[in-house]
Design a protein around this motif. Structure first.
Motif, short mmCIF file in Angstrom:
data_model
loop_
_atom_site.label_atom_id
_atom_site.label_comp_id
_atom_site.label_asym_id
_atom_site.label_seq_id
_atom_site.Cartn_x
_atom_site.Cartn_y
_atom_site.Cartn_z
N MET A 1 77.83 -73.35 -10.07
CA MET A 1 77.39 -73.71 -11.40
C MET A 1 77.18 -75.22 -11.45
O MET A 1 77.98 -75.98 -10.92
CB MET A 1 78.50 -73.32 -12.39
CG MET A 1 77.97 -72.75 -13.65
SD MET A 1 79.22 -72.21 -14.86
CE MET A 1 80.42 -71.29 -13.93
N SER A 2 76.11 -75.65 -12.08
CA SER A 2 75.87 -77.09 -12.25
C SER A 2 76.42 -77.53 -13.61
O SER A 2 76.34 -76.80 -14.59
CB SER A 2 74.39 -77.40 -12.14
OG SER A 2 73.69 -76.85 -13.23
N TYR A 3 76.96 -78.73 -13.62
CA TYR A 3 77.57 -79.26 -14.84
C TYR A 3 76.92 -80.59 -15.20
O TYR A 3 76.49 -81.35 -14.34
CB TYR A 3 79.07 -79.49 -14.63
CG TYR A 3 79.84 -78.22 -14.36
CD1 TYR A 3 80.16 -77.33 -15.38
CD2 TYR A 3 80.23 -77.90 -13.07
CE1 TYR A 3 80.86 -76.17 -15.13
CE2 TYR A 3 80.93 -76.73 -12.80
CZ TYR A 3 81.24 -75.87 -13.84
OH TYR A 3 81.93 -74.70 -13.57
N HIS A 4 76.91 -80.86 -16.50
CA HIS A 4 76.46 -82.14 -17.03
C HIS A 4 77.68 -82.77 -17.69
O HIS A 4 78.44 -82.10 -18.38
CB HIS A 4 75.34 -81.94 -18.05
CG HIS A 4 74.17 -81.20 -17.50
ND1 HIS A 4 73.21 -81.81 -16.72
CD2 HIS A 4 73.83 -79.90 -17.57
CE1 HIS A 4 72.32 -80.90 -16.35
NE2 HIS A 4 72.67 -79.73 -16.85
N TYR A 5 77.86 -84.06 -17.48
CA TYR A 5 79.05 -84.77 -17.94
C TYR A 5 78.67 -85.78 -19.01
O TYR A 5 77.65 -86.46 -18.90
CB TYR A 5 79.70 -85.50 -16.75
CG TYR A 5 80.04 -84.53 -15.64
CD1 TYR A 5 81.25 -83.86 -15.62
CD2 TYR A 5 79.13 -84.26 -14.62
CE1 TYR A 5 81.56 -82.95 -14.60
CE2 TYR A 5 79.43 -83.36 -13.61
CZ TYR A 5 80.64 -82.71 -13.62
OH TYR A 5 80.93 -81.82 -12.63
#
Length: 174
Positions: A1-5
């Protein structure tokens, strides 16, 4: 899963609220879970692991905006102000919460969030027109520092503060 911070700072002079959040395109609206504190996240992860292992039948939980019901395999969540619910894997939600916990802990480590905000503030103060969130806005600024999207809400008088004066006003909420 890709995450944005994300790190966001509000504009309340002398008491600037700081929040750390993550999101993922794989699970829309789960970013609303970012309002949870680290201890709360740890407790929910523990409870969800009990649900997955069969030690608990289900868990009803959530935040001010997101209502969540988790069972062993499937979790349903939805905003309180919308009728629609979204279904995701409970294990995927545990992974999301684990990453949220990790990011918040990372931000707290040696006050890393202050370092990120300092760098963002210094850049925005030097060139505000470059970082306006919206072309017509003189309050909201958006910048990326170390792959973290930082949102600053700045009033005119904030541009006269030193970086140290600005960061001294930070009050973290995570």
């Amino acid at each position: 899963m890709s995450y944005h911070y994300y790190i966001s700072v509000t504009a309340h002079i002398n008491n600037r609220g700081v929040d750390a959040a993550i999101s993922t395109p794989a699970m829309e609206e789960t970013s609303e879970l970012s309002s949870m504190g680290i201890n709360e996240i740890i407790q929910v992860i523990t409870d969800l692991q009990d649900v997955v292992s069969g030690q608990m039948d289900y868990l009803n939980w959530g935040t001010d905006l997101l209502n969540v019901t988790s069972e062993g395999d499937v979790t349903l969540y939805g905003r309180y102000d919308k009728a629609m619910e979204t279904q995701v894997s409970t294990r995927s939600l545990i992974s999301f919460l684990t990453e949220l916990k990790r990011f918040k802990e990372y931000c707290l480590e040696r006050d890393y969030y202050k370092s990120i905000i300092s760098r963002a503030f210094t850049s925005v103060r030097a060139e505000p027109s470059r970082y306006r969130r919206w072309p017509s806005s003189d309050l909201h600024y958006l910048i990326t520092v170390d792959r973290i999207t930082v949102t600053l809400t700045l009033e005119t008088e904030d541009f006269h503060l030193s970086t140290e004066e600005y960061t001294a006003q930070l009050n973290r909420y995570f």
